[in-house]
Scaffold this active site. Structure first.
Site, PDB file in Angstrom:
ATOM      1  N   GLU A 114       0.955  -1.172  -0.012  1.00 53.92           N
ATOM      2  CA  GLU A 114       0.190  -0.027  -0.023  1.00 53.92           C
ATOM      3  C   GLU A 114       0.666   1.128   0.097  1.00 53.92           C
ATOM      4  O   GLU A 114       2.154   1.423   0.707  1.00 53.92           O
ATOM      5  CB  GLU A 114      -0.870  -0.041   1.394  1.00 53.92           C
ATOM      6  CG  GLU A 114      -1.720  -1.328   1.424  1.00 53.92           C
ATOM      7  CD  GLU A 114      -2.363  -1.229   2.737  1.00 53.92           C
ATOM      8  OE1 GLU A 114      -2.489  -0.108   3.442  1.00 53.92           O
ATOM      9  OE2 GLU A 114      -3.193  -1.935   2.985  1.00 53.92           O
ATOM     10  N   LYS A 116       1.994   4.617   1.533  1.00 48.27           N
ATOM     11  CA  LYS A 116       2.228   5.523   3.081  1.00 48.27           C
ATOM     12  C   LYS A 116       1.634   6.831   2.591  1.00 48.27           C
ATOM     13  O   LYS A 116       2.805   7.407   2.392  1.00 48.27           O
ATOM     14  CB  LYS A 116       3.427   5.274   3.616  1.00 48.27           C
ATOM     15  CG  LYS A 116       3.460   5.556   5.141  1.00 48.27           C
ATOM     16  CD  LYS A 116       4.781   4.968   5.589  1.00 48.27           C
ATOM     17  CE  LYS A 116       4.475   5.463   6.973  1.00 48.27           C
ATOM     18  NZ  LYS A 116       4.678   6.681   7.415  1.00 48.27           N
ATOM     19  N   ASP A 118       0.903  10.569   4.142  1.00 54.76           N
ATOM     20  CA  ASP A 118       1.200  11.497   5.148  1.00 54.76           C
ATOM     21  C   ASP A 118       0.588  12.367   5.058  1.00 54.76           C
ATOM     22  O   ASP A 118       0.351  13.753   4.767  1.00 54.76           O
ATOM     23  CB  ASP A 118       2.671  12.206   4.005  1.00 54.76           C
ATOM     24  CG  ASP A 118       3.413  12.355   5.132  1.00 54.76           C
ATOM     25  OD1 ASP A 118       3.540  12.032   6.052  1.00 54.76           O
ATOM     26  OD2 ASP A 118       4.785  13.280   4.587  1.00 54.76           O
ATOM     27  N   TYR A 227      -6.818   2.333   6.053  1.00 57.86           N
ATOM     28  CA  TYR A 227      -5.996   1.373   5.368  1.00 57.86           C
ATOM     29  C   TYR A 227      -6.509   0.762   6.797  1.00 57.86           C
ATOM     30  O   TYR A 227      -5.649  -0.910   6.854  1.00 57.86           O
ATOM     31  CB  TYR A 227      -4.526   1.513   5.406  1.00 57.86           C
ATOM     32  CG  TYR A 227      -4.373   3.051   6.929  1.00 57.86           C
ATOM     33  CD1 TYR A 227      -3.900   2.408   7.745  1.00 57.86           C
ATOM     34  CD2 TYR A 227      -3.817   3.996   5.772  1.00 57.86           C
ATOM     35  CE1 TYR A 227      -3.744   3.403   9.307  1.00 57.86           C
ATOM     36  CE2 TYR A 227      -3.456   5.080   7.005  1.00 57.86           C
ATOM     37  CZ  TYR A 227      -3.545   4.317   7.913  1.00 57.86           C
ATOM     38  OH  TYR A 227      -2.538   5.673   9.178  1.00 57.86           O
ATOM     39  N   LYS A 314       9.839   4.062   4.030  1.00 55.75           N
ATOM     40  CA  LYS A 314      10.033   5.613   2.975  1.00 55.75           C
ATOM     41  C   LYS A 314      11.026   5.921   2.033  1.00 55.75           C
ATOM     42  O   LYS A 314      12.017   5.400   1.910  1.00 55.75           O
ATOM     43  CB  LYS A 314      10.886   6.200   4.934  1.00 55.75           C
ATOM     44  CG  LYS A 314       9.511   5.905   5.118  1.00 55.75           C
ATOM     45  CD  LYS A 314       8.645   7.088   6.154  1.00 55.75           C
ATOM     46  CE  LYS A 314       9.797   8.312   7.098  1.00 55.75           C
ATOM     47  NZ  LYS A 314       8.928   8.990   7.738  1.00 55.75           N
ATOM     48  N   CYS A 412      18.277  45.958   8.463  1.00 53.46           N
ATOM     49  CA  CYS A 412      17.193  46.132   6.638  1.00 53.46           C
ATOM     50  C   CYS A 412      17.771  45.742   5.741  1.00 53.46           C
ATOM     51  O   CYS A 412      18.292  47.158   5.154  1.00 53.46           O
ATOM     52  CB  CYS A 412      16.318  46.663   6.969  1.00 53.46           C
ATOM     53  SG  CYS A 412      14.467  46.020   5.160  1.00 53.46           S
ATOM     54  N   CYS A 415      15.705  49.357   3.608  1.00 54.35           N
ATOM     55  CA  CYS A 415      16.108  50.505   4.131  1.00 54.35           C
ATOM     56  C   CYS A 415      16.637  50.516   5.475  1.00 54.35           C
ATOM     57  O   CYS A 415      17.379  51.906   6.344  1.00 54.35           O
ATOM     58  CB  CYS A 415      14.698  50.802   4.646  1.00 54.35           C
ATOM     59  SG  CYS A 415      13.942  49.742   6.258  1.00 54.35           S
ATOM     60  N   CYS A 430      11.886  43.559   9.536  1.00 54.72           N
ATOM     61  CA  CYS A 430      12.144  45.427   9.787  1.00 54.72           C
ATOM     62  C   CYS A 430      10.770  46.001  10.160  1.00 54.72           C
ATOM     63  O   CYS A 430       9.483  45.549   9.741  1.00 54.72           O
ATOM     64  CB  CYS A 430      12.246  45.667   8.561  1.00 54.72           C
ATOM     65  SG  CYS A 430      12.422  47.159   7.644  1.00 54.72           S
ATOM     66  N   CYS A 436       9.680  51.497   4.620  1.00 54.06           N
ATOM     67  CA  CYS A 436      10.631  50.635   4.136  1.00 54.06           C
ATOM     68  C   CYS A 436       9.955  49.573   2.383  1.00 54.06           C
ATOM     69  O   CYS A 436       8.524  49.498   2.679  1.00 54.06           O
ATOM     70  CB  CYS A 436      10.608  48.967   4.754  1.00 54.06           C
ATOM     71  SG  CYS A 436      11.848  47.634   3.499  1.00 54.06           S
TER      72      CYS A 436
END
Ligand code: IVH
Length: 676
Positions: A114, A116, A118, A227, A314, A412, A415, A430, A436
């Site tokens: 089967e 797997k 996630d 499953y 896996k 930053c 700026c 920032c 900015c």
């Protein structure tokens, strides 16, 4: 009479469950949406007249609610939810097959292969064909009762048909998943709302299933594959037969299960899905191999942690090694500063990668990153490549040859304002929100975006030019633009300038909740904006709202509440809102039409819905059309005003529409045109 109505309720429930199952589990339609809705309305009306017949598993109850803000109860699993032995090595899989054969003293034992999935595992308990409880895996012994949230996952059967022959009591386990399509749509939305994206569909599914609001779960469109069946009352010899039964009862069982008879065939299955899984609609991270015969399983038994009859293989994430040249920084719309690794180009999962996200300061520290390091880059299910480690074996031997240690920027990059990190947050920001450029441009981009004010004629390129030349500095400046400001703004001529002005002008009619969303208040996404607009009814009232009042609104938590208060506390923002008000934007919630509760923008229109949609479900669109005065039609005729077409509209419908010269509107165009 009353008996007849009660009978009809039961009949309707069964019918609607069947139609739902066909649509969400088997991907087929047994009746038109129009007929489905009519039956659903009939059931709703009958249930309202017979409250004594209420049933949490009625098809009418598949709608999420914002109200169930209670904590989850802990429930002990009747049978512990075990985990599986994991391996990344094909040799170990062959060794597993060998152990199984040896343990059973026989060759060619059937192995059920089967995928797997996630996501996160879930256990459902059914009694007399009805879903009674859904519990997360938790620590394997006990988990959270998430029944209310699971009820809104459309592919989960709430009631098994009476004639399916399911046992009185059974438990079924599977994986709750967020399909890639839902995942991408969700992250896009979160980005617009200034919320951090989910790293992968698993985290997204898990965060969603544990949400306190089932309305959130419903919107995010989860799916579930099953499953494992746990039941003593059925008499079958193999796991595969059990899954076939589950399928018959209406559960979604993967179509890609294969029973094989040798270690070689197991390897073939593994090899095939290593690449084929990339085309699946949901994330998978390996395969699970299970002895199929249930008596053999019994004989093999368990180790202290996991069964001896199953193993998970896996797939390795795609990984490459390359040289780190530099770390640069990007400033996002919300001011978050993201470090980006600039590397020598390297081939990874079929694409050339030169840049990878380093996420945040802690990540750089954890990796102890130096310029000139060889780094490992991975692409798992995620889209953006990640740096997962440094190849220390190849770091220069002499300390003086090691490149400069990477230290997170202190100012930053745009700026030059010193950066800040808020307590408890991983991100660095920032703080120069109004000084900015990327943050200012980002706010304007958000303001004009499709789901906000929908000024489609102005895109990021135009905003760049207008901002860099000083013609606009903030969102309110848009409303002072004249044609001379726009002519040639992006190299275009008068016609496109007129288009932009028209877009700006039309945006003044956009409903109040869109204005609230368009302001770009941190954490206030589309849904929260709507909730706020409906609750406060005007910008004045929202401006004055206190944290306590905000938090008391279902769906608005402390984070949003605080953010709203902070936004309006800022003098700069108050002035901005004043200027937007003066420009003529909708600062009040439109009074709801006497009975329908919505502006009657679709009055007199006959609309056919076809396909599947991103923003709302078909049912939601049908309801919306009715609320706005329109009529839903099940099939196209010369009377049809237009077709609201989602993904996968049938070709025959398209041909018919074209023949009759009927307009086909996309979801976005529909929402845009009618300001919905
Ligand atoms: S069988 C005792 N089958 O992987 C065996 N699990 O470590 C129970 N998973 O917790 C699990 N796809 O969340 C099984 N086809 C599949 C699966 C699967 C995903 C997850 C499940 C479990 C973990 C195993």
């Amino acid at each position: 009479m009353i008996e007849k109505e009660k009978e009809r309720i039961l009949q309707l429930r069964e019918l609607l469950h069947r139609y739902n199952r066909a649509y969400y589990v088997d991907s087929t339609s047994l009746i038109s949406d129009f007929e489905f809705d009519a039956l659903m309305h009939e059931l709703e009306a009958l249930e309202a007249a017979h409250p004594e017949m209420a049933d949490p598993n009625s098809p009418t109850q598949r709608v999420g609610s914002d109200l169930n803000t209670n904590e989850f109860q802990t429930v002990v699993h009747a049978v512990p939810m075990l985990s599986l032995g994991n391996t990344y090595s094909p040799e170990e899989v062959t060794a597993f097959c060998g152990r199984v054969e040896e343990g059973l003293g026989r060759k060619n034992v059937d192995i059920c292969c089967e995928l797997k999935f996630d996501g996160l595992s879930i256990s459902l308990v059914y009694e007399h064909g009805n879903l009674v409880r859904a519990v997360t895996r938790g620590d394997g012994t006990q988990g959270d009762d998430v029944t209310n949230n699971v009820r809104v996952i459309k592919s989960v059967p709430l009631a098994i048909p009476a004639d399916a022959g399911c046992p009185e009591h059974f438990e079924i386990r599977g994986e709750v998943l967020m399909p890639w399509s839902s995942f991408h749509a969700l992250n896009e939305e979160r980005e617009i709302a200034g919320e951090p994206p989910f790293a992968n569909p698993r985290n997204a599914a898990s965060g969603t299933l544990k949400s306190k609001s089932s309305a959130v779960v419903e919107r995010r469109k989860l799916d579930a594959y099953f499953y494992q069946l746990i039941c003593d009352e059925i008499d079958v010899a193999t796991h595969h037969e059990q899954l076939l039964l589950a399928k018959k009862w209406g559960f979604k069982v993967s179509e890609h299960i294969e029973v094989v008879h040798s270690a070689e065939e197991v390897q073939e299955y593994i090899n095939h899905w290593d690449t084929a899984r990339r085309d699946l609609p949901v994330a998978t991270d390996g395969v699970v191999l299970k002895v199929d015969n249930l008596a053999f399983r019994q004989a093999l038994g368990m180790t202290s942690k996991s069964p001896r009859w199953a193993i998970a293989y896996k797939y390795k994430a795609d990984r490459a090694r390359t040289l780190l040249r530099a770390v640069t920084y990007q400033v996002g719309r919300t001011g978050v500063v993201t470090p980006v690794a600039n590397m020598d180009p390297v081939l990874l999962a079929g694409t050339i990668v030169k840049r990878a996200s380093l996420h945040n300061e802690d990540m750089i520290e954890k990796l102890d990153l130096h310029i000139g390091d060889f780094v490992f880059v991975e692409k798992a299910g995620e889209i953006i490549p990640q740096i997962v480690g440094v190849d220390l074996d190849h770091r220069a031997a002499a300390p003086e040859e090691i490149g400069e240690k990477v230290r997170f920027a202190t100012v930053c990059p745009v700026c030059h304002t010193p950066l800040t990190r808020y307590e408890g947050e991983a991100g660095t920001y920032c703080p120069a929100e109004y000084g900015c450029a990327p943050q200012m441009k980002g706010k304007i981009e958000h303001f004009v975006s499709r789901d906000a004010m929908g000024i489609n004629s102005i895109g990021p390129k135009t905003i760049d030019v207008l901002y860099d030349s000083g013609r606009i500095r903030d969102i309110a400046d848009l409303f002072d633009l004249r044609i001379s400001d726009l002519c040639g703004a992006d190299g275009s001529r008068e016609r496109s300038a007129m288009n932009m002005l028209r877009g700006i002008e039309e945006s003044k009619q956009k409903p109040f909740h869109k204005v609230v969303f368009a302001l770009g208040i941190r954490f206030v996404g589309k849904v929260a904006a709507k909730t706020l607009a409906e609750h406060f009814k005007s910008m004045d009232a929202l401006c004055e709202a206190g944290e306590e009042e905000l938090q008391a609104i279902p769906g608005i938590g402390p984070v949003i509440g605080k953010s709203v208060v902070n936004y309006f506390r800022d003098e700069h923002n108050r002035k901005l809102v004043e200027r937007l008000t003066a420009a003529g934007l909708q600062m009040r919630q439109e009074e709801k039409g006497a009975e329908s509760g919505a502006p009657q923008v679709l009055a007199g229109l006959r609309i056919v819905i076809s396909g599947t949609f991103e923003k709302h479900s078909r049912e939601e669109y049908k309801a919306l059309i009715e609320r706005c005065g329109g009529k839903n039609q099940s099939s196209i005729s010369s009377q049809t005003s237009f077709i609201l077409a989602g993904e996968g509209m049938g070709p025959s419908k398209r041909v018919k529409a074209e023949k009759l010269g009927i307009e086909i509107l996309s979801e976005a165009d529909f929402l845009e045109r009618y300001g919905l």
